[in-house]
Design a protein around this motif. Structure first.
Motif, PDB file in Angstrom:
ATOM      1  N   UNK A  31       4.545  12.974   0.141  1.00 25.19           N
ATOM      2  CA  UNK A  31       5.041  11.488   0.012  1.00 25.19           C
ATOM      3  C   UNK A  31       5.306  10.679   1.125  1.00 25.19           C
ATOM      4  N   UNK A  32       5.737  11.020   2.263  1.00 21.95           N
ATOM      5  CA  UNK A  32       5.705  10.186   3.523  1.00 21.95           C
ATOM      6  C   UNK A  32       4.229   9.860   4.083  1.00 21.95           C
ATOM      7  N   UNK A  33       3.374  10.773   3.730  1.00 24.53           N
ATOM      8  CA  UNK A  33       1.906  10.369   4.083  1.00 24.53           C
ATOM      9  C   UNK A  33       1.462   9.333   3.419  1.00 24.53           C
ATOM     10  N   UNK A  34       1.679   9.399   1.903  1.00 24.07           N
ATOM     11  CA  UNK A  34       1.029   8.645   1.034  1.00 24.07           C
ATOM     12  C   UNK A  34       1.873   7.173   1.228  1.00 24.07           C
ATOM     13  N   UNK A  35       3.093   7.308   1.473  1.00 25.35           N
ATOM     14  CA  UNK A  35       3.762   6.010   1.832  1.00 25.35           C
ATOM     15  C   UNK A  35       3.154   5.333   3.034  1.00 25.35           C
ATOM     16  N   UNK A  36       2.912   6.186   4.178  1.00 24.17           N
ATOM     17  CA  UNK A  36       2.411   5.597   5.423  1.00 24.17           C
ATOM     18  C   UNK A  36       1.077   5.245   5.552  1.00 24.17           C
ATOM     19  N   UNK A  37       0.258   5.779   4.517  1.00 26.19           N
ATOM     20  CA  UNK A  37      -1.242   5.202   4.279  1.00 26.19           C
ATOM     21  C   UNK A  37      -1.358   4.233   3.223  1.00 26.19           C
ATOM     22  N   UNK A  38      -0.699   4.129   2.347  1.00 28.19           N
ATOM     23  CA  UNK A  38      -0.884   3.282   1.410  1.00 28.19           C
ATOM     24  C   UNK A  38      -0.289   1.925   1.573  1.00 28.19           C
ATOM     25  N   UNK A  39       0.967   1.818   2.090  1.00 32.10           N
ATOM     26  CA  UNK A  39       1.663   0.516   2.734  1.00 32.10           C
ATOM     27  C   UNK A  39       0.741  -0.103   3.491  1.00 32.10           C
ATOM     28  N   UNK A  40       0.432   0.280   4.582  1.00 35.06           N
ATOM     29  CA  UNK A  40      -0.626  -0.792   5.414  1.00 35.06           C
ATOM     30  C   UNK A  40      -2.003  -0.940   4.689  1.00 35.06           C
ATOM     31  N   UNK A  41      -2.362  -0.202   3.806  1.00 34.94           N
ATOM     32  CA  UNK A  41      -3.641  -0.441   3.143  1.00 34.94           C
ATOM     33  C   UNK A  41      -3.338  -1.541   2.415  1.00 34.94           C
ATOM     34  N   UNK A  42      -2.114  -1.497   1.563  1.00 32.39           N
ATOM     35  CA  UNK A  42      -1.743  -2.510   0.876  1.00 32.39           C
ATOM     36  C   UNK A  42      -1.573  -4.048   1.463  1.00 32.39           C
ATOM     37  N   UNK A  43      -1.071  -3.959   2.914  1.00 34.46           N
ATOM     38  CA  UNK A  43      -0.729  -5.309   3.545  1.00 34.46           C
ATOM     39  C   UNK A  43      -2.330  -5.688   4.089  1.00 34.46           C
ATOM     40  N   UNK A  44      -3.159  -4.719   4.152  1.00 39.51           N
ATOM     41  CA  UNK A  44      -4.533  -5.167   4.673  1.00 39.51           C
ATOM     42  C   UNK A  44      -5.372  -5.960   3.360  1.00 39.51           C
ATOM     43  N   UNK A  45      -4.933  -5.444   2.228  1.00 39.90           N
ATOM     44  CA  UNK A  45      -5.707  -6.140   0.986  1.00 39.90           C
ATOM     45  C   UNK A  45      -5.044  -7.453   0.740  1.00 39.90           C
ATOM     46  N   UNK A  46      -3.352  -7.514   0.963  1.00 45.87           N
ATOM     47  CA  UNK A  46      -2.757  -8.980   0.743  1.00 45.87           C
ATOM     48  C   UNK A  46      -3.366  -9.830   1.774  1.00 45.87           C
ATOM     49  N   UNK A  47      -3.762  -9.523   3.081  1.00 46.70           N
ATOM     50  CA  UNK A  47      -4.114 -10.310   4.004  1.00 46.70           C
ATOM     51  C   UNK A  47      -5.539 -10.713   3.788  1.00 46.70           C
ATOM     52  N   UNK A  48      -6.466  -9.954   3.359  1.00 44.47           N
ATOM     53  CA  UNK A  48      -7.927 -10.182   3.284  1.00 44.47           C
ATOM     54  C   UNK A  48      -8.423 -10.543   1.907  1.00 44.47           C
ATOM     55  N   UNK A  49      -7.738 -10.026   1.113  1.00 47.38           N
ATOM     56  CA  UNK A  49      -7.903 -10.198  -0.414  1.00 47.38           C
ATOM     57  C   UNK A  49      -6.888 -10.501  -1.389  1.00 47.38           C
ATOM     58  N   UNK A  50      -6.319 -11.674  -1.030  1.00 46.22           N
ATOM     59  CA  UNK A  50      -5.278 -12.022  -1.676  1.00 46.22           C
ATOM     60  C   UNK A  50      -5.373 -12.135  -3.267  1.00 46.22           C
ATOM     61  N   UNK A  51      -6.441 -12.298  -3.635  1.00 40.35           N
ATOM     62  CA  UNK A  51      -6.687 -12.356  -5.192  1.00 40.35           C
ATOM     63  C   UNK A  51      -6.205 -11.068  -6.022  1.00 40.35           C
ATOM     64  N   UNK A  52      -6.545  -9.775  -5.012  1.00 40.36           N
ATOM     65  CA  UNK A  52      -6.418  -8.848  -5.700  1.00 40.36           C
ATOM     66  C   UNK A  52      -5.247  -8.008  -5.460  1.00 40.36           C
ATOM     67  N   UNK A  53      -4.281  -8.887  -5.026  1.00 42.92           N
ATOM     68  CA  UNK A  53      -2.812  -8.367  -4.512  1.00 42.92           C
ATOM     69  C   UNK A  53      -1.992  -7.969  -5.936  1.00 42.92           C
ATOM     70  N   UNK A  54      -2.233  -8.401  -7.044  1.00 44.54           N
ATOM     71  CA  UNK A  54      -1.341  -7.937  -8.238  1.00 44.54           C
ATOM     72  C   UNK A  54      -2.055  -6.642  -8.879  1.00 44.54           C
ATOM     73  N   UNK A  55      -3.252  -6.174  -8.256  1.00 43.50           N
ATOM     74  CA  UNK A  55      -3.864  -4.949  -8.511  1.00 43.50           C
ATOM     75  C   UNK A  55      -2.960  -3.849  -7.807  1.00 43.50           C
ATOM     76  N   UNK A  56      -2.399  -4.165  -6.812  1.00 48.27           N
ATOM     77  CA  UNK A  56      -2.001  -3.171  -5.889  1.00 48.27           C
ATOM     78  C   UNK A  56      -0.651  -2.431  -6.692  1.00 48.27           C
ATOM     79  N   UNK A  57       0.177  -3.350  -7.051  1.00 48.67           N
ATOM     80  CA  UNK A  57       1.314  -2.744  -7.830  1.00 48.67           C
ATOM     81  C   UNK A  57       1.025  -2.147  -8.947  1.00 48.67           C
ATOM     82  N   UNK A  58      -0.113  -2.327  -9.842  1.00 48.76           N
ATOM     83  CA  UNK A  58      -0.233  -1.907 -11.048  1.00 48.76           C
ATOM     84  C   UNK A  58      -1.048  -0.485 -10.655  1.00 48.76           C
TER      85      UNK A  58
END
Length: 171
Positions: free
Chosen positions: A48-75
């Motif tokens: 769980x800690x590894x998942x959170x440590x990898x997925x949160x920065x990946x989500x931030x990168x998506x929010x930075x460079x592909x902001x149109x896809x930000x709603x797919x992250x939480x889905x």
């Protein structure tokens, strides 16, 4: 201070926290039945800690460079948690799913797309550009705009407003 120095991080703080918590829970549930320890920590907690440590920065990168896809992250985060609950509830079938990562990825992303449209967000309408030249400019794709919702329920509007930290626009 954070808001001035890291504007994208500040705008996406709720989404990133939501995704990180759901990623931890999903990683924990995937391996909660395994009775093994890594450096004195149960495998489910470590995963769980590894998942959170990898997925949160990946989500931030998506929010930075592909902001149109930000709603797919939480889905996808919600769908990953639902698949983890299924794996936890039915360990025999879940073990087979965990052994096939391509099938698991297809299942999680497909379920995320369905959940985004039906449960979490409703229909998101994109802003249209007037010319091809404007559509091809990189800054057009890197701009974070308020979301336009069409045929969304009141709950979906409140959820989108909370996670995006702005009120959605009715299309």
């Amino acid at each position: 201070m954070l808001e001035r120095n890291f504007p994208t991080f500040w705008k996406e703080r709720k989404r990133l926290a939501f995704v990180a918590v759901l990623a931890f829970l999903a990683g924990f549930l995937f391996y909660a039945r395994v009775d093994a320890y890594v450096f004195g920590v149960q495998v489910g907690v470590a995963t769980g800690l590894i998942y959170a440590a990898v997925i949160a920065p990946a989500a931030l990168i998506i929010c930075l460079f592909l902001p149109r896809m930000r709603f797919l992250i939480e889905a996808i985060a919600v769908s990953r948690l639902l698949v983890a609950l299924f794996v936890f509830a039915f360990p025999a079938i879940g073990q087979e799913l965990l052994l096939q990562p391509i099938l698991m990825a297809i299942l999680v992303v497909s379920l995320g797309a369905v959940l985004s449209r039906t449960v979490l967000h409703g229909k998101i309408v994109r802003f249209r550009t007037r010319t091809w030249r404007a559509a091809l400019r990189p800054r057009h794709h890197l701009r974070r705009r308020p979301v336009r919702l069409q045929s969304a329920t009141d709950w979906q509007r409140r959820f989108v407003g909370w996670v995006d930290d702005t009120a959605p626009i009715t299309a």
